[in-house]
Design a protein around this motif. Structure first.
Motif, PDB file in Angstrom:
ATOM      1  N   GLY A  29       0.820  -1.201   0.000  1.00  0.00           N
ATOM      2  CA  GLY A  29       0.000   0.000   0.000  1.00  0.00           C
ATOM      3  C   GLY A  29       0.854   1.252   0.000  1.00  0.00           C
ATOM      4  O   GLY A  29       2.052   1.188   0.309  1.00  0.00           O
ATOM      5  N   GLU A  30       0.246   2.353  -0.342  1.00  0.00           N
ATOM      6  CA  GLU A  30       0.964   3.635  -0.363  1.00  0.00           C
ATOM      7  C   GLU A  30       1.517   3.954   1.022  1.00  0.00           C
ATOM      8  O   GLU A  30       0.847   3.728   2.031  1.00  0.00           O
ATOM      9  N   GLY A  31       2.742   4.436   1.050  1.00  0.00           N
ATOM     10  CA  GLY A  31       3.343   4.843   2.314  1.00  0.00           C
ATOM     11  C   GLY A  31       3.968   3.690   3.082  1.00  0.00           C
ATOM     12  O   GLY A  31       4.656   3.883   4.072  1.00  0.00           O
ATOM     13  N   LYS A  32       3.723   2.453   2.620  1.00  0.00           N
ATOM     14  CA  LYS A  32       4.327   1.299   3.278  1.00  0.00           C
ATOM     15  C   LYS A  32       5.692   1.008   2.661  1.00  0.00           C
ATOM     16  O   LYS A  32       6.042   1.557   1.621  1.00  0.00           O
ATOM     17  N   TYR A  33       6.434   0.096   3.291  1.00  0.00           N
ATOM     18  CA  TYR A  33       7.725  -0.311   2.726  1.00  0.00           C
ATOM     19  C   TYR A  33       7.492  -0.953   1.358  1.00  0.00           C
ATOM     20  O   TYR A  33       8.237  -0.757   0.410  1.00  0.00           O
ATOM     21  N   TYR A  91       3.103  -3.590 -11.383  1.00  0.00           N
ATOM     22  CA  TYR A  91       3.765  -2.400 -11.915  1.00  0.00           C
ATOM     23  C   TYR A  91       4.432  -1.659 -10.768  1.00  0.00           C
ATOM     24  O   TYR A  91       3.756  -1.235  -9.826  1.00  0.00           O
ATOM     25  N   GLU A  92       5.746  -1.536 -10.842  1.00  0.00           N
ATOM     26  CA  GLU A  92       6.489  -0.809  -9.816  1.00  0.00           C
ATOM     27  C   GLU A  92       6.810   0.584 -10.377  1.00  0.00           C
ATOM     28  O   GLU A  92       7.553   0.708 -11.342  1.00  0.00           O
TER      29      GLU A  92
END
Lengths: 750, 154
Positions: free
Chosen positions: A404-408, A698-699
């Motif tokens: 998720g956004e903001g996670k590692y 997709y990174e």
């Protein structure tokens, strides 16, 4: 996307298959190169009292023999890491102490191998034989001190020379003690992973000469040309400007060639004699005097509720650095770095001591500590699943990371890999124990893993593109293709951005004089780190072409369109070939060259869910892998074929780790698994059915959405196969490799 | 001794020492496709053909080639290139260091075995080690290569 995400053929493929000269030894053009052989210690630990080379020097053809009295005092590390290296500077070119069987005692340079070997037998060495530490579990606070000398470290790594500790590592996600208190069930297990040998087909080798400008040039089969140059400068006490390192094609590396195993010898001999020299390790030296995967003892404690929600994991590691500390502080840390984020909500603690012993030294090996950590953590999770009567896939679904956004972890999905795997592997059926014939039992096991893509916040690579005089491009990079195909992948990326066919681009890699800086091929960084640098360089190239055209045709830049092979200026098309010719000529006086440099803040992990079906012969304990499936999430594959073969090859190497590969020492510390006869790597018959499924994601920080795939591939076979063997036999092998002997004896004990 | 032999169709007279291995002699003569992977005949990298049959040149004394026909991969430019196209189509070549010896063994196999099964192929090639590829992609390439040969012969 036209070229990226397609399985184009490798740019060098036909050449290597048809046997074109390409590798280090093929490129030795001088017929009078000195051949170097190393006299090696027969003792695991000794102090050299005296060496007499006088008779050996009389052998016809012998040019020189060097001992520890002839080499600089400076200590250094051979670890291929960005400066300042975390590894301790605990080596000399030759030392008065020898610390493992095979540690070099003298360097012999002769006109040929026969003369060198004859001289080797005539060198008289008087040793003060010391008691060695052969069991790394007895190293800490032993009365034996492996490094009596003071050793420099660039920063605090927990080095405690007097306790034989090369480094310590610690990391923690808080809440571990509370987690155990809240647990309904706690398991404590000890796992051992063995030192594995890279066994790349092209053994270690280097060739050195003085060029016409008096610069010491070393051609080497290496993953790390820039680091090698820096090591040589320090070891030989020379300015870096006097050194050049060239990397031709590399015949496999797997991390072994991330340590500068042999380059100092040829460079030193050439420096001292002024003559070209070569050193080629034979298979025995490669298997006994280089580096191995770090051997580890991993004590793991896990707590969980009865539904399988894991409350805490505590890992204590003892890791064997061997005689020298190359990669000692970094490898073992990955036990935690690559397992903590997978189970991101589980409190975890990791504590490690990395110790010296009088065995072959450990170094980088594909997977780099994640392999060992995965074996321990995935094994204990499988054991927990059995205790709780849960399916191993279910317990993982309850505990694995949700990106998720903001996670590692921001992209990819390991749970999706498991879902795909369950279906494609036919898990529900295969995980049932089945007797397929008398004394032949089949069962399955699984495990998950992650790795990284480059070293976040440290490793930084550059790429340079030159527009040639006829509209072709040269792409120069310092990363090293050792078979994984990064030359091809980087060419694909450049071609995509420059909007030209791949054959318009020639790639050059690597030569420290010509290539832009790159830390080298390790930490799964080629596609991700250097690939991003290529994108920057290629975008800059497009801009510079537009700027050049604007000046040449006196047109506003906004009115010029870059179309790859052509430029559209107003209503006219001008070919890139024509533009390039005019740009470089008197008319333009503009050699367009651009460079991009990139380093990642983060290291986005690729994932794999691995599934193994084994057949165990209950009369002999023999384990055969019947089916192996890796479901890989490496973002968007730049070249799906190359991804697939990387994954297949890594699985094979992982099967070797799980079942076959083992270094055996005799009682005095002499390795006896010194050939491909004794040290068994998987053959064709051990790899009957290795399958790959790709789970696309997709990174956004990756080139065209890509993450790495080089290392993650090796981690899952060992824990998956161990659990499959347990399912088939109820024998839990916690010490790799899972040999027939261990399985059979385990069945006797049941 | 003076070794009289034929290498890739060309007659050669080479001064060798009695205990020289064929691999070393061939590399010294410039046949650089021949690679050394081990010294114990365990890996198959140094495979060459002696009178048409694959042998391990790292453990064959050069003198044994006296009066015989040696073939390295350079002697099969057409077959090697065709096989290379199947290998590269699969991405199977990876580091490529084992490829010349492996390719020669495949070429010998296609001349020796009629319609081999996968098991027979793997058995024939089991002495050719590869540390990169995991072998499966090579099997795909071999199957496709053999398919083409079969179609050519029809």
């Amino acid at each position: 996307m036209k070229i990226v995400n397609t399985s184009v053929r490798k740019v060098d493929g036909v050449g290597v298959v048809t046997g074109n000269p390409a590798y280090t030894e093929d490129l030795i053009l001088n017929n009078n190169v000195l051949t170097i052989k190393l006299l090696r210690s027969p003792h695991a630990f000794a102090k050299i009292k005296a060496i007499d080379t006088s008779i050996a020097l009389k052998v016809p053809g012998v040019e020189a023999i060097f001992t520890h009295n002839d080499v600089p005092e400076t200590r250094f590390t051979l670890a291929g890491q960005s400066f300042p290296e975390p590894s301790p500077y605990d080596r000399r070119i030759l030392d008065e102490y020898v610390r493992y069987v095979g540690d070099p005692v003298a360097i012999i340079a002769a006109e040929d191998e026969r003369a060198a070997e004859k001289a080797m037998k005539l060198i008289k060495v008087q040793y003060d034989i010391l008691e060695p530490i052969l069991d790394f579990e007895k190293s800490i606070d032993s009365h034996i001190l492996i490094h009596p000398e003071e050793v420099h470290t660039n920063f605090e790594i927990g080095y405690e020379r007097k306790r034989n500790i090369a480094s310590k590592a610690y990391s923690e996600k808080p809440g571990v003690e509370e987690g155990f208190v809240k647990s309904d069930i706690i398991l404590e297990r000890t796992y051992y992973t063995q030192p594995q040998i890279h066994a790349m087909m092209e053994t270690y080798r280097s060739y050195s000469y003085f060029d016409v400008n008096g610069r010491l040039t070393t051609v080497s089969s290496t993953q790390i040309p820039f680091h090698v140059r820096r090591h040589l400068a320090r070891a030989l006490e020379l300015p870096t400007s006097k050194l050049r390192v060239i990397k031709p094609r590399v015949g496999g590396g797997f991390g072994g060639k991330q340590t500068a195993v042999c380059e100092i010898y040829s460079a030193f001999v050439t420096l001292k004699t002024g003559k070209p020299s070569k050193i080629i390790y034979n298979r025995k030296e490669t298997h006994t005097c280089t580096t191995t995967r770090h051997e580890m003892r991993l004590d793991v404690k896990i707590g969980s509720d009865l539904e399988g929600n894991i409350k805490a994991i505590d890992i204590n590691v003892l890791s064997n650095a061997g005689a020298y500390g190359e990669h000692a502080p970094t490898v073992t840390s990955l036990v935690s770095y690559k397992t903590f984020p997978l189970y991101d909500t589980v409190p975890m603690r990791f504590n490690a001591n990395i110790v010296y012993s009088n065995t072959m030294n450990a170094g980088a090996f594909r997977g780099y500590g994640a392999t060992q950590g995965t074996f321990a953590v995935e094994s204990i999770i499988n054991e927990l699943a059995h205790k709780l009567n849960l399916d191993p896939t279910e317990i993982r679904m309850k505990n694995l990371v949700e990106p998720g956004e903001g996670k590692y972890i921001t992209s990819g999905d390991i749970k999706k890999c498991i879902e795909i795997g369950k279906e494609k592997f036919n898990w529900i059926e295969k995980s049932q124990v089945r007797e397929v014939a008398p004394n032949k039992v089949r069962a399955a096991g699984m495990a998950v893993t992650m790795q990284g893509s480059g070293i976040g916040g440290i490793d930084t690579a550059a790429a340079t593109i030159k527009l040639g005089d006829r509209g072709d491009f040269s792409l120069m990079v310092g990363v090293t293709d050792m078979g994984q195909g990064c030359d091809t992948v980087l060419t694909q990326i450049a071609a995509e951005v420059l909007d030209v066919p791949m054959d318009k681009i020639s790639i050059h890699s690597a030569d420290t004089d010509l290539s832009p800086y790159d830390p080298g091929a390790y930490a799964s960084s080629g596609t991700y780190v250097t690939g991003n640098a290529v994108i920057i360089a290629a975008n800059k190239m497009r801009e510079e072409i537009l700027k050049g055209a604007s000046k040449m045709f006196n047109t506003n830049i906004n009115e010029i369109e870059y179309l790859g092979n052509n430029l559209k200026i107003g209503n006219n098309l001008i070919s890139l070939e024509d533009f390039a010719q005019r740009s470089i000529s008197f008319e333009g006086m503009n050699q367009i060259t651009t460079t991009g440099t990139w380093g990642g803040e983060t290291s986005p992990p690729p994932f794999i869910a691995g599934f193994a079906e084994v057949e165990v012969d209950t009369l002999t304990g023999e384990v055969e892998v019947i089916d192996y499936l890796s479901v890989v999430d490496c973002g968007t594959p730049i070249n799906p074929n190359l991804v697939q073969v990387q994954v297949e090859g890594g699985a094979a190497q992982g099967i070797g780790l799980a079942l076959l590969e083992d270094i055996k020492y005799d009682k005095k510390g002499k390795p006896i698994s010194d050939s491909l006869m004794q040290y068994k790597i998987p053959s064709r018959l051990d790899c009957k059915n290795i399958r790959v499924e790709i789970s696309n994601s997709y990174e956004k920080t990756g080139p065209f959405g890509a993450k790495s795939v080089g290392e993650v591939v090796i981690n899952t076979p060992a824990p998956a196969i161990a659990d499959a063997v347990y399912n088939a036999t109820k024998v839990r092998v916690r010490k790799l490799p899972i040999t027939s002997e261990k399985v059979l004896l385990g069945m006797f004990d049941l | 001794m003076l070794l009289t032999t034929t290498i890739n169709g060309r007659k050669k007279e080479i001064l060798i020492k009695d205990d020289d291995y064929l691999l070393d002699v061939l590399r010294k003569e410039g046949y650089l496709s021949v690679k050394r992977g081990c010294d114990t005949g365990a890996c198959g990298l140094c495979t060459i053909l002696l009178n048409g049959s694959p042998i391990l040149s790292c453990s064959t004394l050069a003198a044994r080639a006296h009066g015989k026909q040696i073939s390295t991969i350079e002697n099969f430019p057409k077959e090697a290139k065709t096989f290379a196209s199947y290998m590269t189509a699969e991405g199977a070549e990876q580091c490529g260091f084992c490829s010349p010896g492996f390719t020669l063994t495949v070429i010998a196999m296609t001349k020796e075995l009629q319609d081999p099964t996968d098991d027979e192929i793997m058995h024939y090639l089991n002495g050719n080690l590869c540390r990169c590829s995991g072998y499966i992609s090579q099997l795909r390439a071999i199957r496709n290569f053999m398919e083409e040969i079969k179609n050519e012969n029809c």
